[in-house]
Enzyme design. Structure first.
Site, PDB file in Angstrom:
ATOM      1  N   HIS A  90      22.310  14.146  -0.234  1.00 48.99           N
ATOM      2  CA  HIS A  90      21.001  13.875   0.363  1.00 48.99           C
ATOM      3  C   HIS A  90      21.049  13.957   1.880  1.00 48.99           C
ATOM      4  O   HIS A  90      22.125  13.992   2.477  1.00 48.99           O
ATOM      5  CB  HIS A  90      20.524  12.475  -0.044  1.00 48.99           C
ATOM      6  N   GLU A 142      20.759  12.083 -10.911  1.00 50.04           N
ATOM      7  CA  GLU A 142      21.034  13.331 -10.191  1.00 50.04           C
ATOM      8  C   GLU A 142      19.811  13.901  -9.478  1.00 50.04           C
ATOM      9  O   GLU A 142      19.943  14.538  -8.432  1.00 50.04           O
ATOM     10  CB  GLU A 142      21.615  14.375 -11.167  1.00 50.04           C
ATOM     11  N   ASP A 160      30.905  11.473  -0.537  1.00 51.54           N
ATOM     12  CA  ASP A 160      29.997  10.359  -0.788  1.00 51.54           C
ATOM     13  C   ASP A 160      29.149  10.610  -2.048  1.00 51.54           C
ATOM     14  O   ASP A 160      28.920  11.758  -2.431  1.00 51.54           O
ATOM     15  CB  ASP A 160      29.069  10.252   0.447  1.00 51.54           C
ATOM     16  N   LYS A 203      28.281  10.749  -7.988  1.00 51.41           N
ATOM     17  CA  LYS A 203      27.634  10.716  -9.319  1.00 51.41           C
ATOM     18  C   LYS A 203      26.182  11.197  -9.260  1.00 51.41           C
ATOM     19  O   LYS A 203      25.553  11.381 -10.301  1.00 51.41           O
ATOM     20  CB  LYS A 203      27.716   9.315  -9.910  1.00 51.41           C
ATOM     21  N   HIS A 204      25.653  11.405  -8.030  1.00 52.28           N
ATOM     22  CA  HIS A 204      24.264  11.838  -7.889  1.00 52.28           C
ATOM     23  C   HIS A 204      24.121  13.354  -7.847  1.00 52.28           C
ATOM     24  O   HIS A 204      23.040  13.877  -7.563  1.00 52.28           O
ATOM     25  CB  HIS A 204      23.638  11.187  -6.658  1.00 52.28           C
ATOM     26  N   GLU A 236      33.543   9.326  -4.264  1.00 50.30           N
ATOM     27  CA  GLU A 236      32.976   8.019  -4.610  1.00 50.30           C
ATOM     28  C   GLU A 236      32.064   8.140  -5.834  1.00 50.30           C
ATOM     29  O   GLU A 236      30.971   8.662  -5.733  1.00 50.30           O
ATOM     30  CB  GLU A 236      32.169   7.478  -3.416  1.00 50.30           C
ATOM     31  N   GLY A 254      31.790   1.156 -12.795  1.00 49.36           N
ATOM     32  CA  GLY A 254      32.967   0.458 -13.297  1.00 49.36           C
ATOM     33  C   GLY A 254      33.456   0.957 -14.648  1.00 49.36           C
ATOM     34  O   GLY A 254      34.449   0.456 -15.167  1.00 49.36           O
ATOM     35  N   ARG A 275      31.106  -4.697   8.231  1.00 47.28           N
ATOM     36  CA  ARG A 275      31.361  -3.638   9.214  1.00 47.28           C
ATOM     37  C   ARG A 275      31.536  -4.263  10.608  1.00 47.28           C
ATOM     38  O   ARG A 275      30.906  -3.873  11.590  1.00 47.28           O
ATOM     39  CB  ARG A 275      30.206  -2.636   9.219  1.00 47.28           C
TER      40      ARG A 275
END
Ligand SMILES: *[C@@H]1O[C@H](CO)[C@@H](O)[C@H](O)[C@H]1NC(C)=O
Ligand SMILES: *[C@@H]1O[C@H](CO)[C@@H](O)[C@H](O)[C@H]1NC(C)=O
Ligand SMILES: *[C@@H]1O[C@H](CO)[C@@H](O)[C@H](O)[C@H]1NC(C)=O
Ligand SMILES: *[C@@H]1O[C@H](CO)[C@@H](O)[C@H](O)[C@H]1NC(C)=O
Ligand SMILES: *[C@@H]1O[C@H](CO)[C@@H](O)[C@H](O)[C@H]1NC(C)=O
Ligand SMILES: *[C@@H]1O[C@H](CO)[C@@H](O)[C@H](O)[C@H]1NC(C)=O
Ligand SMILES: *[C@@H]1O[C@H](CO)[C@@H](O)[C@H](O)[C@H]1NC(C)=O
Ligand SMILES: *[C@@H]1O[C@H](CO)[C@@H](O)[C@H](O)[C@H]1NC(C)=O
Ligand SMILES: *[C@@H]1O[C@H](CO)[C@@H](O)[C@H](O)[C@H]1NC(C)=O
Length: 533
Positions: free
Chosen positions: A141, A181, A225, A228-229, A249, A253, A364
């Site tokens: 994206h 996706e 990054d 899974k998308h 990534e 789980g 962070r």
């Protein structure tokens, strides 16, 4: 010896790339840092940085260069920094794009972090040390301040027409892979317009882009990054176009789900399936180790190659281990885990300083507040664990490929056998000690052998049958190798566990001091040899 030092010292000055392939990724250990938060340029006027503000704090690529010693002396050999491309500007409902994950035009660099020559310089400084550079890329994206005012334009570089994107819809059902996706991540504060990764135009652009980035900047490995998308078929060609080691990534789980990306997408994923039971095992002294043992076995059975997974405890997306518990022994055991199991250890900046930030954005923190202290317990532990992993490989050149065997020993300990490294992790906690006998049949150790624990730098002796009574001292982990294979682990000094009268804290402090002396000696030798060359 001389020749290899010569190579490390002088070849690095050329633009010669050290790119890693899959096999040469296995020995690596990776230090992840958030560029905006790792180091400020010395010219910086303000050092204040409150993570919960989600604002740009001013860290740069050039400033990372000044602290490569800090990373290398902790034993890490690969540096993963935040994504480097141009991000959306200004303030959103979720603050500023300080983290680098909100891409605008991926053909441009992020000017907040520096110039192309700053990035090139950082990477060549990393290479000069014989270290490696990992590039973080966001492919799924781009970003926009809201879904309704997003319209593709030339500000998005190559992705300037609506054909380059999936039509707008939010992901509402994460169990529906089509939605995962094709629909968009984000929310009304920051929308993440989903690229049409089935379009040939988009596919060809990304495949060319990754090749160019790798060759323009001498990238050694790629971190990907939101894997899974994007469909697995996309990754297969993308990773082959990249042609170097990757880590992806897949934030899930379920080992059945995640392993599909290694089987069908040629992506070596982070070990999220083990991450969750790992946290639960060590987040309290009543954590359930059975679940962790079960998961390690399961992962071992179903991933095509678990020795290529990225094993981690902390990262920029999950709460730090030290946010779940303040028990220093539990924290140390969780952080020891990635070094002693199958896979590649990943560390996250600030763990060595005891940072305890919880969920994003609190995890962070600015590192400069720590003064880059190299004398903390965990700094020394990371150094020793990185060293002992290398020593294990030195003693057995199949170490990284050797599959581990994990067994539970009572309620509070697990034994991890990955020869020649034998580790005993515990969740009994800092207030508790106990003794566990490691049978010779499990360790493979013979009678009356000296064994070094790389965490406390203590020597222990097996008995006449090769069994070893290991004292789990104040709940700390034990990571053991036979003394004759120790190489430079605990090079500054070891103590004999049966004769030592010092406290555990005293020994750790000694190890820290000796560690520094050891590095000074190595540095001096390298300098002298460099001058001779
Ligand atoms: C999954 O999501 C897609 C896209 O939103 C939708 O068309 C489809 O009906 C959904 N499938 C199921 C089983 O809900
Ligand atoms: C790589 O360098 C070439 C030549 O300077 C340039 O045309 C191209 O845009 C660069 N690509 C990337 C992704 O940096
Ligand atoms: C911590 O561990 C307990 C069980 O020991 C578990 O119920 C809890 O969910 C864990 N917390 C996290 C954040 O994983
Ligand atoms: C630990 O987890 C295992 C497997 O999930 C379960 O069978 C066992 O009952 C649990 N033990 C405790 C003490 O909760
Ligand atoms: C243990 O692992 C098996 C697969 O080996 C899996 O089917 C089962 O659900 C796991 N059990 C627990 C309690 O995690
Ligand atoms: C390291 O820390 C210990 C206390 O943990 C302290 O006693 C020692 O002086 C420190 N060493 C250095 C070199 O700062
Ligand atoms: C793992 O270790 C246990 C205990 O030593 C042993 O019984 C078992 O056979 C081993 N499993 C494998 C796969 O080596
Ligand atoms: C490698 O092992 C040899 C002995 O086999 C030892 O002399 C040397 O110090 C070791 N090197 C490292 C870096 O562990
Ligand atoms: C450690 O102590 C034991 C028992 O006192 C002794 O046998 C052994 O030789 C000692 N080892 C070292 C390295 O001092």
């Amino acid at each position: 010896m001389f020749f290899s030092l010569f190579l490390v010292t002088f070849l690095g000055f050329s633009s010669f790339s050290l790119a890693l392939d899959t096999a040469s990724m296995r020995p690596r250990s990776v230090y992840q840092l958030v560029t905006d938060r790792f180091a400020l340029p010395s010219s910086s006027s303000s050092t204040s940085c409150n993570p919960s503000d989600r604002k740009i704090c001013g860290g740069t690529w050039a400033a990372i260069e000044d602290h490569l010693d800090y990373i290398q002396q902790m034993g890490w050999d690969t540096v993963w920094i935040s994504p480097v491309v141009q991000n959306i500007g200004g303030t959103t409902g979720e603050g500023e794009a300080y983290h680098g994950y909100w891409s605008l035009d991926v053909s441009q660099l992020n000017p907040n972090f520096g110039t192309a020559s700053d990035l090139t310089s950082l990477i060549s400084k990393i290479h000069e040390r014989g270290m490696y550079f990992m590039l973080d890329v966001v492919i799924n994206h781009v970003a926009a301040t809201s879904s309704s005012n997003f319209s593709p334009s030339s500000s998005y570089g190559a992705f300037s027409t609506s054909n380059d994107y999936h039509p707008f819809c939010w992901i509402t059902d994460y169990s529906n892979q089509t939605q995962v996706e094709d629909c968009w991540l984000g929310d009304d504060s920051v929308a993440l317009p989903d690229l049409n990764t089935e379009s040939d135009t988009v596919i060809n652009y990304w495949n060319g882009w990754i090749k160019d980035m790798i060759s323009n900047y001498s990238v050694d490995a790629v971190r990907i990054d939101t894997v899974k998308h994007v469909p697995q078929g996309f990754w297969k060609t993308f990773t082959s176009s990249a042609g170097i080691a990757n880590i992806g990534e897949v934030l899930n789980g379920d080992p059945m789900y995640v392993s599909g990306y290694q089987s069908n997408g040629n992506i070596n994923t982070f070990n999220y399936p083990t991450y969750y039971p790992l946290v639960r095992a060590f987040n309290s002294t009543s954590g359930n180790l059975t679940e962790l043992v079960n998961m390690t076995t399961w992962v071992n059975d179903i991933f095509p190659d678990p020795t290529l997974l990225g094993v981690f405890v902390d990262n920029h997306d999950n709460p730090r281990m030290a946010s779940y518990t303040s028990d220093t022994a539990l924290i140390a055991n969780a952080h020891a885990f990635p070094f002693v199991v199958d896979g590649i250890p990943y560390g996250y900046y600030g763990a060595e300083q005891g940072f305890s930030g919880g969920s994003d954005p609190d995890n962070r923190e600015p590192l400069w507040t720590s003064g880059y202290n190299t004398n903390t317990t965990l700094y020394t532990m990371f150094k020793n664990l990185n060293d002992v992993r290398r020593a294990a490989f030195n003693a057995s050149n199949s170490f990284y490929e050797t599959r581990m065997n994990v067994t539970q020993m009572g309620n509070n300990e697990i034994l991890i056998v990955k020869g020649p490294l034998i580790s005993l992790l515990s969740n009994r906690g800092q207030g508790s000690s106990g003794t566990v006998t490691i049978p010779s049949g499990s360790s493979g150790w013979g009678a009356n052998v000296q064994v070094l624990d790389a965490v406390a730098c203590e020597i222990m002796n097996t008995d006449g049958s090769g069994n070893l009574d290991v004292k789990v001292n104040e709940g700390m982990p034990r990571v053991m190798i036979v003394e004759t294979s120790k190489g430079n682990v605990c090079s500054g000094g070891t103590s004999n566990s049966s004769t030592s009268t010092k406290s555990a804290a005293g020994r750790r402090a000694d190890a820290g001091q000796w560690g520094q002396v050891g590095w000074t000696v190595v540095g001096t030798i390298m300098l002298v040899m460099g001058l001779c060359g």
